[in-house]
Design an enzyme around this catalytic site. Structure first.
Site, PDB file in Angstrom:
ATOM      1  N   PRO A   2       0.829  -1.211   0.000  1.00 36.77           N
ATOM      2  CA  PRO A   2       0.000   0.000   0.000  1.00 36.77           C
ATOM      3  C   PRO A   2       0.862   1.259   0.000  1.00 36.77           C
ATOM      4  CG  PRO A   2      -0.799  -1.574   1.626  1.00 36.77           C
ATOM      5  CD  PRO A   2       0.512  -2.104   1.132  1.00 36.77           C
ATOM      6  N   GLU A   3       0.425   2.260  -0.740  1.00 39.46           N
ATOM      7  CA  GLU A   3       1.159   3.518  -0.776  1.00 39.46           C
ATOM      8  C   GLU A   3       0.595   4.466   0.278  1.00 39.46           C
ATOM      9  OE1 GLU A   3       2.535   4.879  -4.483  1.00 39.46           O
ATOM     10  OE2 GLU A   3       2.268   2.949  -5.477  1.00 39.46           O
ATOM     11  N   LYS A  52       4.310   5.271   4.894  1.00 38.09           N
ATOM     12  CA  LYS A  52       3.650   3.977   4.926  1.00 38.09           C
ATOM     13  C   LYS A  52       3.517   3.427   6.348  1.00 38.09           C
ATOM     14  CE  LYS A  52       5.408   3.043   0.288  1.00 38.09           C
ATOM     15  NZ  LYS A  52       6.125   2.116  -0.610  1.00 38.09           N
ATOM     16  N   ARG A 138      13.394   9.392  10.934  1.00 43.98           N
ATOM     17  CA  ARG A 138      14.030   8.609   9.868  1.00 43.98           C
ATOM     18  C   ARG A 138      13.313   8.754   8.532  1.00 43.98           C
ATOM     19  NH1 ARG A 138      14.567   3.041  13.415  1.00 43.98           N
ATOM     20  NH2 ARG A 138      16.313   3.710  14.734  1.00 43.98           N
ATOM     21  N   ASN A 178       5.434   2.496  -5.895  1.00 42.41           N
ATOM     22  CA  ASN A 178       5.742   2.234  -7.291  1.00 42.41           C
ATOM     23  C   ASN A 178       4.784   2.923  -8.262  1.00 42.41           C
ATOM     24  OD1 ASN A 178       7.602   1.051  -8.981  1.00 42.41           O
ATOM     25  ND2 ASN A 178       6.462  -0.861  -9.215  1.00 42.41           N
ATOM     26  N   ARG A 274      11.975  -2.729  -7.765  1.00 43.04           N
ATOM     27  CA  ARG A 274      10.581  -2.769  -8.218  1.00 43.04           C
ATOM     28  C   ARG A 274      10.546  -2.491  -9.715  1.00 43.04           C
ATOM     29  NH1 ARG A 274       7.021  -1.743  -4.051  1.00 43.04           N
ATOM     30  NH2 ARG A 274       5.429  -2.537  -5.479  1.00 43.04           N
TER      31      ARG A 274
END
Length: 284
Positions: A2-3, A52, A138, A178, A274
């Site tokens: 999932p984005e 995410k 991060r 992606n 990817r």
């Protein structure tokens, strides 16, 4: 995987279903049993998303009613459940009383009106506010959060790495996956192999603005749509896209098919582990 728009939408849906109320938390599978025990009977006081990563904040004062926080970091929140869905994780939110669990339910949240089952996440863990702050540190700026993009733009402008790889680096920009990577580069007319430091600053800022537009739209509608009005199926007299991911796109998962704009065959290769998709003519 999932984005970022999906995670922000989940945060909103969970807040709407459970925010400000005492919830029962369990781990039918057993792998999150200790963590579930720590927040069982607490108030879900806030939800947060960054890239995410999904964070559920619980107030330890069980039974205390309060309005759900719309921003992270409420002072009464003492425990956070940190969730990263990874490639296989899914959250199912349903109305009414929870049925008997089926499958490997890592975490179940429920009240009298709704339930939510989490299956297959890469991460599901209890963290404290300090650990949450480290995680945020991060991650790069998130287009959905109205973050300042300057740190990301500076890092890209100083890098020899290709823009296609940089956009997938969550420490540079958080939440881009992606689909958004391929589509935003197409919309910018930019060759994915271009080193970050060779991308004009105005183009980088336009890419960021486009990510803000597209990803916030994704939060609202629950799918990724990237084609401009003049390239929609009705406008072009073409059939709508049929794909499990949904949404109308320019190049993602369209390798070997003609580009909607110029008719050139869409190509694919690997970048950042990817499959990358692009049009060699529109993105020359």
């Amino acid at each position: 995987m999932p984005e970022g728009h999906t995670i922000h939408r989940l945060a909103r849906e969970l807040r709407d279903a459970f925010g400000g109320r005492v919830v029962k938390v369990s781990s039918p599978q057993g792998r999150f049993a200790d963590g579930a025990h720590q927040v069982d009977g607490a108030v879900l006081s806030s939800t947060d998303a960054h890239g995410k990563h999904l964070f559920l904040g619980f107030d330890s004062a069980a039974g205390r009613s309060r309005a759900p926080a719309t921003e992270p970091g409420g002072t009464a929140t003492c425990s956070w459940v940190h969730i990263h869905l990874g490639l296989y994780g899914k959250f199912w939110i349903g109305p009414g009383a929870a049925p008997a669990p089926w499958g490997a339910v890592r975490m179940r949240i429920e009240n009298d009106d709704a339930y939510a089952d989490l299956r297959g996440p890469t991460r599901c863990e209890i963290i404290d506010p300090g650990e949450k702050a480290v995680l945020h540190g991060r991650l790069g700026p998130d287009p959905v959060r109205a973050d300042d993009p300057e740190t990301a733009l500076r890092r890209i402008s100083a890098s020899r790495t290709s823009i296609a790889v940089l956009l997938m680096d969550q420490s540079v920009i958080a939440g881009v996956g992606n689909v958004y990577r391929a589509e935003v580069l197409f919309r910018a007319g930019l060759d994915p192999a271009t080193p970050g430091r060779e991308v004009e600053p105005a183009v980088l800022r336009a890419i960021w603005a486009d990510l803000v537009l597209l990803m916030r739209r994704g939060v609202e509608v629950g799918r990724i749509d990237t084609v401009r009005p003049e390239h929609e199926p009705a406008a072009m007299g073409r059939a709508p896209r049929e794909d499990a991911h949904g949404g109308e796109v320019y190049v993602y998962r369209r390798a070997g098919l003609p580009c909607h704009v110029c008719g050139t065959e869409v190509r694919t290769r690997e970048a950042a582990a990817r499959n990358l998709f692009w049009c060699p003519t529109c993105q020359a």
